[in-house]
Scaffold this motif. Sequence first.
Motif, PDB file in Angstrom:
ATOM      1  N   VAL A  48      38.930  55.706  45.746  1.00 14.20           N
ATOM      2  CA  VAL A  48      39.568  56.983  45.402  1.00 14.20           C
ATOM      3  C   VAL A  48      38.581  57.844  44.623  1.00 14.20           C
ATOM      4  CG1 VAL A  48      41.364  58.009  43.963  1.00 14.20           C
ATOM      5  CG2 VAL A  48      41.929  56.149  45.523  1.00 14.20           C
ATOM      6  N   ARG A  49      37.853  57.263  43.700  1.00 11.45           N
ATOM      7  CA  ARG A  49      36.882  58.014  42.902  1.00 11.45           C
ATOM      8  C   ARG A  49      35.728  58.528  43.780  1.00 11.45           C
ATOM      9  NH1 ARG A  49      40.709  57.632  40.393  1.00 11.45           N
ATOM     10  NH2 ARG A  49      41.070  56.672  38.381  1.00 11.45           N
ATOM     11  N   LEU A  50      35.225  57.665  44.645  1.00 11.45           N
ATOM     12  CA  LEU A  50      34.124  58.076  45.514  1.00 11.45           C
ATOM     13  C   LEU A  50      34.550  59.162  46.496  1.00 11.45           C
ATOM     14  CD1 LEU A  50      32.396  54.679  46.352  1.00 11.45           C
ATOM     15  CD2 LEU A  50      31.482  56.515  44.949  1.00 11.45           C
ATOM     16  N   ALA A  51      35.752  59.047  47.040  1.00 13.31           N
ATOM     17  CA  ALA A  51      36.226  60.037  48.008  1.00 13.31           C
ATOM     18  C   ALA A  51      36.441  61.394  47.348  1.00 13.31           C
ATOM     19  CB  ALA A  51      37.513  59.553  48.669  1.00 13.31           C
ATOM     20  N   ALA A  52      36.842  61.411  46.078  1.00 14.85           N
ATOM     21  CA  ALA A  52      37.059  62.676  45.387  1.00 14.85           C
ATOM     22  C   ALA A  52      35.738  63.367  45.063  1.00 14.85           C
ATOM     23  CB  ALA A  52      37.852  62.427  44.103  1.00 14.85           C
ATOM     24  N   ARG A  53      34.689  62.597  44.826  1.00 15.14           N
ATOM     25  CA  ARG A  53      33.405  63.176  44.440  1.00 15.14           C
ATOM     26  C   ARG A  53      32.513  63.498  45.628  1.00 15.14           C
ATOM     27  NH1 ARG A  53      31.304  58.918  40.505  1.00 15.14           N
ATOM     28  NH2 ARG A  53      29.574  60.302  40.038  1.00 15.14           N
ATOM     29  N   ALA A  54      32.681  62.796  46.742  1.00 17.65           N
ATOM     30  CA  ALA A  54      31.796  62.977  47.898  1.00 17.65           C
ATOM     31  C   ALA A  54      32.274  64.164  48.719  1.00 17.65           C
ATOM     32  CB  ALA A  54      31.782  61.717  48.750  1.00 17.65           C
ATOM     33  N   THR A  55      31.494  65.237  48.694  1.00 18.49           N
ATOM     34  CA  THR A  55      31.865  66.418  49.468  1.00 18.49           C
ATOM     35  C   THR A  55      30.950  66.635  50.667  1.00 18.49           C
ATOM     36  OG1 THR A  55      30.542  67.796  47.990  1.00 18.49           O
ATOM     37  CG2 THR A  55      32.899  67.593  47.494  1.00 18.49           C
ATOM     38  N   SER A  56      29.680  66.230  50.543  1.00 16.92           N
ATOM     39  CA  SER A  56      28.765  66.406  51.669  1.00 16.92           C
ATOM     40  C   SER A  56      27.614  65.424  51.547  1.00 16.92           C
ATOM     41  CB  SER A  56      28.228  67.843  51.701  1.00 16.92           C
ATOM     42  OG  SER A  56      27.421  68.068  50.567  1.00 16.92           O
TER      43      SER A  56
ATOM     44  N   ARG B 100      29.281  61.019  51.617  1.00 22.25           N
ATOM     45  CA  ARG B 100      30.506  60.942  52.438  1.00 22.25           C
ATOM     46  C   ARG B 100      30.607  59.624  53.182  1.00 22.25           C
ATOM     47  NH1 ARG B 100      31.290  66.014  56.036  1.00 22.25           N
ATOM     48  NH2 ARG B 100      33.143  64.807  56.501  1.00 22.25           N
ATOM     49  N   LEU B 101      29.497  58.918  53.325  1.00 19.89           N
ATOM     50  CA  LEU B 101      29.519  57.631  54.028  1.00 19.89           C
ATOM     51  C   LEU B 101      29.981  56.488  53.132  1.00 19.89           C
ATOM     52  CD1 LEU B 101      26.252  57.753  56.147  1.00 19.89           C
ATOM     53  CD2 LEU B 101      28.600  57.992  56.925  1.00 19.89           C
ATOM     54  N   LEU B 102      29.899  56.659  51.832  1.00 21.23           N
ATOM     55  CA  LEU B 102      30.236  55.557  50.933  1.00 21.23           C
ATOM     56  C   LEU B 102      31.700  55.119  51.018  1.00 21.23           C
ATOM     57  CD1 LEU B 102      28.121  56.335  47.752  1.00 21.23           C
ATOM     58  CD2 LEU B 102      27.836  54.483  49.388  1.00 21.23           C
ATOM     59  N   PRO B 103      32.691  56.027  51.016  1.00 24.57           N
ATOM     60  CA  PRO B 103      34.079  55.543  51.096  1.00 24.57           C
ATOM     61  C   PRO B 103      34.394  54.731  52.353  1.00 24.57           C
ATOM     62  CG  PRO B 103      34.052  57.779  50.276  1.00 24.57           C
ATOM     63  CD  PRO B 103      32.651  57.463  50.696  1.00 24.57           C
ATOM     64  N   PRO B 104      33.999  55.175  53.555  1.00 27.27           N
ATOM     65  CA  PRO B 104      34.296  54.317  54.715  1.00 27.27           C
ATOM     66  C   PRO B 104      33.535  53.001  54.716  1.00 27.27           C
ATOM     67  CG  PRO B 104      33.260  56.365  55.439  1.00 27.27           C
ATOM     68  CD  PRO B 104      33.496  56.479  53.983  1.00 27.27           C
ATOM     69  N   LEU B 105      32.285  53.016  54.227  1.00 28.26           N
ATOM     70  CA  LEU B 105      31.531  51.765  54.151  1.00 28.26           C
ATOM     71  C   LEU B 105      32.160  50.802  53.152  1.00 28.26           C
ATOM     72  CD1 LEU B 105      27.851  53.048  54.307  1.00 28.26           C
ATOM     73  CD2 LEU B 105      29.130  51.852  56.084  1.00 28.26           C
ATOM     74  N   LEU B 106      32.584  51.334  52.020  1.00 22.73           N
ATOM     75  CA  LEU B 106      33.256  50.494  51.023  1.00 22.73           C
ATOM     76  C   LEU B 106      34.569  49.956  51.575  1.00 22.73           C
ATOM     77  CD1 LEU B 106      33.441  49.368  48.131  1.00 22.73           C
ATOM     78  CD2 LEU B 106      34.639  51.469  47.521  1.00 22.73           C
ATOM     79  N   PHE B 107      35.309  50.785  52.303  1.00 25.49           N
ATOM     80  CA  PHE B 107      36.573  50.339  52.893  1.00 25.49           C
ATOM     81  C   PHE B 107      36.342  49.201  53.878  1.00 25.49           C
ATOM     82  CE2 PHE B 107      39.830  50.684  56.219  1.00 25.49           C
ATOM     83  CZ  PHE B 107      40.954  50.448  55.453  1.00 25.49           C
ATOM     84  N   GLY B 108      35.338  49.341  54.754  1.00 25.76           N
ATOM     85  CA  GLY B 108      35.046  48.288  55.718  1.00 25.76           C
ATOM     86  C   GLY B 108      34.600  46.997  55.051  1.00 25.76           C
TER      87      GLY B 108
END
Length: 171
Positions: free
Chosen positions: A20-28, A32-40
């Motif tokens: 949640v923290r990474l997705a809120a801070r990653a705009t471009s 932007r790749l960190l949240p999906p990589l962390l989720f996987g």
Amino acid sequence: MNLAVIAALGLWAGAWWLNVRLAARATSGPGRLLPPLLFGATLIALWELLVRGLAVSPVLLPAPSAIAARFATSTGILWADVVQTFFKGALAGYVIGCGAAFLVGVAVDRLPFLRRGLLPVGNFVSALPIIGMAPIMVMWFGFDWHSKAAIVVLMCFFPMLINTVQGLGAA
């Protein structure tokens, strides 16, 4: 409760909070790749912990580490399967089907009698379900890669032919 299950719940809560923290801070950019990589990575880790913690039978659901180990020991046969399925069957059929359809499409565009005779057959064959054509191709060509390539040729030839004729007619 098992220690692995408790660890899985803790991992899930911590990864959720971090995601949640990474997705809120990653705009471009690469952020932007960190949240999906962390989720996987979280899903794979949860899978491993829960399978081990709940003692799920490997027949029902193997752990990701067991899948990776089996994959690593079977690369020879997997590569042979890739060559057989992808390169010989799918890719060869695609190249043959699209190449032949383009050449026939140019001929159909130049010769009106081919347009009247071949396009209705092309529309009919492209509408046939592949589940009906596959057994016929296997009977004709056998169980080797030739039948798979023939099925791919059929799947590619007539749509490519129709689109080539339409494209050349519009040009």
